[in-house]
Design an enzyme around this catalytic site. Structure first.
Site, PDB file in Angstrom:
ATOM      1  N   ASP A  42       5.631  87.564  35.752  1.00  0.00           N
ATOM      2  CA  ASP A  42       5.472  88.774  36.554  1.00  0.00           C
ATOM      3  C   ASP A  42       6.484  89.799  36.043  1.00  0.00           C
ATOM      4  O   ASP A  42       7.492  89.437  35.420  1.00  0.00           O
ATOM      5  CB  ASP A  42       5.725  88.432  38.025  1.00  0.00           C
ATOM      6  N   ASP A  44       7.806  93.147  37.926  1.00  0.00           N
ATOM      7  CA  ASP A  44       8.750  93.699  38.899  1.00  0.00           C
ATOM      8  C   ASP A  44       9.316  92.607  39.809  1.00  0.00           C
ATOM      9  O   ASP A  44       8.574  91.876  40.461  1.00  0.00           O
ATOM     10  CB  ASP A  44       8.068  94.775  39.738  1.00  0.00           C
ATOM     11  N   TYR A  53       6.709 101.545  42.306  1.00  0.00           N
ATOM     12  CA  TYR A  53       5.890 102.529  41.588  1.00  0.00           C
ATOM     13  C   TYR A  53       6.683 103.223  40.466  1.00  0.00           C
ATOM     14  O   TYR A  53       6.586 104.425  40.271  1.00  0.00           O
ATOM     15  CB  TYR A  53       5.323 103.572  42.558  1.00  0.00           C
ATOM     16  N   SER A  87      -0.391  98.912  41.595  1.00  0.00           N
ATOM     17  CA  SER A  87      -1.278  99.660  42.493  1.00  0.00           C
ATOM     18  C   SER A  87      -0.922 101.138  42.555  1.00  0.00           C
ATOM     19  O   SER A  87      -1.696 101.941  43.080  1.00  0.00           O
ATOM     20  CB  SER A  87      -1.236  99.064  43.903  1.00  0.00           C
ATOM     21  N   CYS A 119      -3.062  94.996  36.470  1.00  0.00           N
ATOM     22  CA  CYS A 119      -4.080  95.398  37.446  1.00  0.00           C
ATOM     23  C   CYS A 119      -3.729  96.782  37.973  1.00  0.00           C
ATOM     24  O   CYS A 119      -2.695  96.954  38.617  1.00  0.00           O
ATOM     25  CB  CYS A 119      -4.146  94.406  38.600  1.00  0.00           C
ATOM     26  N   CYS A 127     -10.994  94.184  43.771  1.00  0.00           N
ATOM     27  CA  CYS A 127     -11.077  93.715  42.388  1.00  0.00           C
ATOM     28  C   CYS A 127     -10.787  92.213  42.336  1.00  0.00           C
ATOM     29  O   CYS A 127     -10.303  91.627  43.297  1.00  0.00           O
ATOM     30  CB  CYS A 127     -10.090  94.461  41.501  1.00  0.00           C
ATOM     31  N   ARG A 130      -6.253  91.632  40.907  1.00  0.00           N
ATOM     32  CA  ARG A 130      -4.989  91.851  41.611  1.00  0.00           C
ATOM     33  C   ARG A 130      -4.478  90.537  42.186  1.00  0.00           C
ATOM     34  O   ARG A 130      -5.154  89.877  42.971  1.00  0.00           O
ATOM     35  CB  ARG A 130      -5.178  92.900  42.721  1.00  0.00           C
ATOM     36  N   ASP A 156       8.129  86.152  41.478  1.00  0.00           N
ATOM     37  CA  ASP A 156       9.119  86.181  42.568  1.00  0.00           C
ATOM     38  C   ASP A 156       8.523  86.197  43.964  1.00  0.00           C
ATOM     39  O   ASP A 156       9.271  86.143  44.934  1.00  0.00           O
ATOM     40  CB  ASP A 156      10.038  87.397  42.402  1.00  0.00           C
TER      41      ASP A 156
END
Length: 215
Positions: A42, A44, A53, A87, A119, A127, A130, A156
């Protein structure tokens, strides 16, 4: 016609140098075949600090032991990839160019990854990529030419390990202050930090436990 964040368009895939992919595999230090065929991280909160973001490369900061953890996997000739929900694209807060700029900064700090699967959809878009859906993991495995059952996903939060489980892969959770207690309790495997997670992922006996799982 589908737009850049249309669920029908699937995930964004960014491929690294050919030598990091399975179509031209590096020499693997795994004569017994017990090690994972790929390790997917992963982004973040796992590889880099979670800045919501984030589209600014200057704000990218590595998580503790990220450099050592990624290097340990690469040293064995195992492809490393990234699977990341973004996202902010669907929310109009990020552009593809910004996502790529952050990706490039991460690779400046950690070296090139074999593949990024991103994603760009929102949580209500329906979808299949995600996380906790399996689409990102499955897309990464397909592009890398590896089996999901012999792939490890490190993240995490619960969505990371749930996506791994849904894809038939193995998930390892590295809890942070944002990880909910119930997510930690639900995870079959947890580690104190990224380097410990990689050491756990590379344990031959643990890898053998997934060998008979879904392909």
């Amino acid at each position: 016609m589908t737009g850049p964040s249309d669920p029908a368009a699937g995930p964004w895939l960014f491929e690294g140098p050919a030598e990091g992919r399975r179509d031209t595999p590096p020499a693997r230090k795994d004569a017994g075949g017990a090690l994972p065929e790929a390790v997917l991280f992963d982004r973040d909160g796992t590889l880099v600090a979670d800045v919501p973001y984030n589209g600014d490369p200057a704000r990218v900061e590595l998580m503790p032991s990220a450099r050592e953890a990624v290097a340990a996997v690469r040293s064995l000739g195992i492809p490393v990839g990234v699977v990341s929900n973004q996202s902010g694209v669907a929310r109009g807060l990020l552009t593809r160019r910004q996502v790529e700029a952050v990706r490039q900064r991460v690779e400046t700090l950690l070296g090139p990854f074999a593949l990024w699967a991103v994603c760009p959809h929102g949580p209500d878009d329906g979808c299949g990529c995600r996380k906790p859906a399996p689409g990102l993991v499955l897309a990464a495995c397909e592009r890398l030419g590896v089996r999901a059952a012999r792939t490890v996903v490190i993240g995490d939060i619960g969505a990371d390990v749930e996506a791994a489980r849904a894809a038939g892969a193995r998930g390892v959770l590295v809890p942070t202050p944002v990880t909910r207690p119930e997510e930690t309790e639900a995870s079959a495997e947890t580690a104190a930090d990224l380097l410990q997670a990689v050491r756990l992922a590379l344990r031959a006996d643990a890898a053998d436990r997934t060998a008979g799982g879904p392909r």
